[in-house]
Scaffold this motif. Structure first.
Motif, PDB file in Angstrom:
ATOM      1  N   ALA A 100       0.764  -1.251   0.072  1.00  0.00           N
ATOM      2  CA  ALA A 100      -0.033   0.307   0.170  1.00  0.00           C
ATOM      3  C   ALA A 100       0.826   1.390   0.170  1.00  0.00           C
ATOM      4  N   ILE A 101       2.268   1.145  -0.012  1.00  0.00           N
ATOM      5  CA  ILE A 101       2.977   2.393   0.007  1.00  0.00           C
ATOM      6  C   ILE A 101       2.995   2.982  -1.330  1.00  0.00           C
ATOM      7  N   PRO A 102       2.693   4.213  -1.352  1.00  0.00           N
ATOM      8  CA  PRO A 102       2.400   4.983  -2.671  1.00  0.00           C
ATOM      9  C   PRO A 102       3.579   5.388  -3.369  1.00  0.00           C
ATOM     10  N   PRO A 103       3.789   5.934  -4.552  1.00  0.00           N
ATOM     11  CA  PRO A 103       5.047   6.226  -5.198  1.00  0.00           C
ATOM     12  C   PRO A 103       5.557   7.432  -4.386  1.00  0.00           C
ATOM     13  N   LEU A 104       6.861   7.451  -4.675  1.00  0.00           N
ATOM     14  CA  LEU A 104       7.769   8.434  -3.869  1.00  0.00           C
ATOM     15  C   LEU A 104       7.305   9.766  -3.969  1.00  0.00           C
ATOM     16  N   ASP A 105       7.039  10.334  -5.096  1.00  0.00           N
ATOM     17  CA  ASP A 105       6.513  11.739  -5.170  1.00  0.00           C
ATOM     18  C   ASP A 105       5.045  11.844  -4.572  1.00  0.00           C
ATOM     19  N   GLN A 106       4.461  10.734  -4.112  1.00  0.00           N
ATOM     20  CA  GLN A 106       3.147  11.146  -3.428  1.00  0.00           C
ATOM     21  C   GLN A 106       3.154  10.764  -1.842  1.00  0.00           C
ATOM     22  N   LEU A 107       4.237  10.475  -1.430  1.00  0.00           N
ATOM     23  CA  LEU A 107       4.685   9.820  -0.161  1.00  0.00           C
ATOM     24  C   LEU A 107       4.623  10.995   0.973  1.00  0.00           C
ATOM     25  N   ASN A 108       3.893  10.746   2.143  1.00  0.00           N
ATOM     26  CA  ASN A 108       3.883  11.639   3.279  1.00  0.00           C
ATOM     27  C   ASN A 108       4.719  11.213   4.118  1.00  0.00           C
ATOM     28  N   PRO A 109       5.965  11.366   4.610  1.00  0.00           N
ATOM     29  CA  PRO A 109       6.677  10.664   5.628  1.00  0.00           C
ATOM     30  C   PRO A 109       6.066  10.360   7.012  1.00  0.00           C
ATOM     31  N   VAL A 110       4.947  11.135   7.329  1.00  0.00           N
ATOM     32  CA  VAL A 110       4.405  10.953   8.487  1.00  0.00           C
ATOM     33  C   VAL A 110       3.152   9.893   8.554  1.00  0.00           C
ATOM     34  N   ASP A 111       2.690   9.635   7.219  1.00  0.00           N
ATOM     35  CA  ASP A 111       1.688   8.454   7.162  1.00  0.00           C
ATOM     36  C   ASP A 111       1.963   7.351   7.240  1.00  0.00           C
ATOM     37  N   LEU A 112       1.003   6.426   7.811  1.00  0.00           N
ATOM     38  CA  LEU A 112       1.493   5.053   8.024  1.00  0.00           C
ATOM     39  C   LEU A 112       0.724   4.171   6.691  1.00  0.00           C
ATOM     40  N   HIS A 113       1.661   3.458   6.083  1.00  0.00           N
ATOM     41  CA  HIS A 113       1.102   2.537   4.937  1.00  0.00           C
ATOM     42  C   HIS A 113       1.293   1.117   5.232  1.00  0.00           C
TER      43      HIS A 113
END
Length: 658
Positions: free
Chosen positions: A177-190
């Motif tokens: 469920a980890i999104p692509p790097l350009d859409q990744l919010n580092p504080v969100d848990l995936h």
């Protein structure tokens, strides 16, 4: 931008948890079979242990762990809850508070003694522990946390570590469920996880790991039948499934998940923790604003500029609204005061050997926080006095036809600008003859002096006064009730005592709702101006020179078929001025007692910011404080309780002379 000290934040949260633990234990002591209270105490102990370890309070975490373990056994039904166990954990709770306040102190000996007492309470419950060496069980655990879990302070690695403590544990993370790097919010848990756990602990131990995140997460626990696996091949195969087929391992999120998170976030946003010192500072600024607004109103009143008057009226309205809002912010329910006495009554019952029940009413009544803080000590003295002097032993009560259990009642209600707090017991009552004999032997009153019951009861508040026949750990030295009197006087309050022989006593404390800003009635006496608290004013009458002359020597006015004594403030303050042609009488009251104050002029309402008197004037009983007027001059605030008492004494003297 300054950030709060995390240790200070922990201590504040720990104090709340300790209060929850104490309240839960006291409720459990009343009903030992209350499973909800057992769970409540266990959760609070678990949170305190975890938070203490997180912030470096290792001694607290280690000590609390033993208490948590004891309640875990109660929760699982291995041992029953007993009064001895509740008492042992209550004593342990006091030690936990000490470990929070002074974590670096030498507490090892005290900790060992308390833990020994806790072990005796658990071992004496009469139920054997669970048999040693239970068979192991294998579980498959799949779980995922909300996307904002880490932002809200939940550490999933801590949950995994707790499961590792339960037994042999193999963990596989699902990264699909980890999104692509350009859409990744580092504080969100995936991430989500699949855990293979082989443990000898019961199924409930797994639930305990997730006990504080259970409401927001997705959790699936499946017991695997058959022998525990010894090879890693099946786990590795499942890891492949987890990586390639997320639908097989990650439960679909429930429709109510996001709504639940949003509701909890909104609830958290409703309350903001603010240090009390900041509220006090803000209150001071509001007080200064009220004084400045008063000056502006005076300038606008003497000016013909209509725009200035309009601005002055707007500022007056806004400052009044700000003042009212500020007063509401400082108000706290009186339950914060009453809740302290549950433990006190519990301990006093054990110490005296009496059966005592505590009843509270009006807990939602709100009072200024500074009043609550200053009322704690005097009420402790009053409650201890009622338990020791007032209530009889169970045998004495049964012999007198009363229930074996004595009752202490605490109640609060708002009456005008005051809150009335009452401490009542159904004990033996106050022995008037013993009070009089003690007062005469101490030289407080003359032999055979004529005193009303209220005047006689007020003698118990004299320094060193005690009718106890022997000194105990609770009372007998006469150093408690005078503290009560001094504190209530400092709060500009009054004390009323009612006692019925054989039925009990009732002590009522009338306290102002706030100590910061009050509505007052500004009056003039001679060339000086004074403020009378508006909450105490009943009505105003006119007193002509002729009526003033006719009343000399008796100082009474007839008010609706009743005589009300009055005091000429001009004479009391020795102004040396001639009275105005048409003087005014301001009738004030405290409870059922009334007195009139003769003034030269009633100027009008005044928002009064109370300033304390200097140490040089602390013994001046006529005044309770001072305020700054709009023109910069100082006006003294009259002490209503003192003046009413003086008026009643004057009435008694005149009646005796007549």
């Amino acid at each position: 931008m300054s950030f709060p000290d995390p240790i200070a934040v922990f201590r504040t949260e720990a104090a709340e948890l300790l209060e929850q633990i104490e309240a839960g234990l006291l409720d459990l002591n009343v009903n030992l079979g209350d499973k909800d209270q057992v769970d409540t105490v266990f959760r609070s102990l678990h949170t305190l242990k975890g938070s203490g370890a997180m912030f470096g309070f290792d001694a607290l975490a280690a000590f609390t762990h033993h208490c948590e373990t004891a309640f875990d056994r109660v929760r699982k039904g291995e041992v029953p809850a007993t009064h001895d166990l509740v008492g042992a954990v209550l004593e342990a709770k006091d030690h936990m508070r000490l470990l929070v306040d002074t974590p670096t102190g030498d507490h090892e000996a005290a900790s060992e003694a308390l833990l020994a007492s806790l072990r005796r309470a658990v071992d004496g419950a009469g139920v054997p522990e669970a048999p040693a060496g239970p068979s192991t069980t294998r579980y498959t655990i799949r779980f995922s946390l909300p996307q904002d879990a880490m932002a809200n302070g939940t550490n999933p690695l801590g949950l995994l570590d707790e499961m590792r403590d339960l037994g042999d544990c193999r963990v596989v993370a699902d990264r699909s469920a980890i999104p692509p790097l350009d859409q990744l919010n580092p504080v969100d848990l995936h991430l989500s996880w699949t855990v293979e756990l082989t443990t000898s602990e019961p199924r409930s131990a797994i639930d305990d790991v997730f006990i504080f995140v259970m409401d927001d997460m997705q959790l699936e626990v499946t017991e695997v039948q058959g022998e525990p696996q010894t090879s890693a091949a099946p786990a590795e195969a499942e890891a492949v499934v987890a990586a390639t087929d997320p639908a097989a391992t990650t439960p679909k999120p429930a429709a109510k998940g996001p709504a639940t998170v949003d509701a909890k976030a909104a609830k958290a946003a409703e309350n903001v923790r603010v240090p009390a010192e900041r509220l006090d500072e803000l209150m001071d600024r509001v007080g200064e604003l009220v004084i400045a607004q008063s000056r502006l109103s005076q300038l606008a009143g003497s000016s013909g500029d209509l725009q200035l008057r309009a601005v002055s009226e707007d500022v007056e309205r806004l400052s009044g609204e700000l003042r009212d809002t500020m007063m509401v912010l400082r108000m706290v329910p009186v339950t914060q005061l009453f809740s302290r006495f549950r433990r006190l009554v519990h301990d006093l019952a054990n110490e005296t050997g009496k059966v005592i029940e505590l009843v509270t009413e009006g807990e939602t009544t709100e009072v200024d926080k500074s009043v609550i803080e200053r009322l704690a000590d005097p009420m402790i003295h009053l409650v201890r006095n009622s338990c020791d002097h007032g209530l009889e032993t169970a045998e004495q009560r049964l012999a007198a036809g009363k229930p074996a259990a004595g009752t202490i009642s605490l109640s609060a209600r708002q009456q005008g600008g005051e809150v009335i707090i009452t401490i009542k017991d159904d004990g033996r009552g106050i022995d008037k003859d013993r009070v009089r004999a003690k007062a005469e032997s101490s030289g407080l009153i003359a032999a055979n002096a004529s005193l009303s019951d209220q005047e006689l009861y007020q003698l118990i508040f004299q320094p060193g006064f005690s009718t106890a026949q022997q000194v105990t750990n609770l009372s007998g030295r006469g150093v408690g009730m005078d503290v009560v009197k001094r504190t209530i006087d400092a709060l500009r309050g009054t004390i009323n005592v009612v006692s019925r022989p054989g039925q009990g006593s009732e002590i009522s404390l009338a306290i102002p709702l706030t100590l910061a800003i009050i509505d007052g009635l500004l009056v003039r006496v001679g060339s000086g101006r004074y403020v009378i608290p508006l909450a105490a004013v009943e009505e105003c009458l006119e007193l002509s020179v002729e009526e003033d002359m006719r009343s000399r020597g008796r100082s009474f006015i007839s008010l609706r078929d009743s005589l009300v004594p009055f005091i000429r403030l001009r004479d009391l303050f020795r102004t040396g001025t001639t009275p105005d042609p048409f003087q005014k009488v301001v009738v004030i009251s405290t409870g059922s007692e009334r007195v009139g104050l003769v003034v030269d002029q009633i100027i009008g309402d005044h928002q009064t910011v109370i300033k304390s008197m200097s140490k040089l004037h602390h013994d001046v009983g006529t005044f309770s404080g001072a305020t700054i007027l709009g023109d910069g001059n100082v006006a003294l605030i009259l002490d209503v309780g003192h003046l009413v008492s003086e008026g009643q004494q004057q009435e008694a003297q005149l009646r005796a002379a007549g």
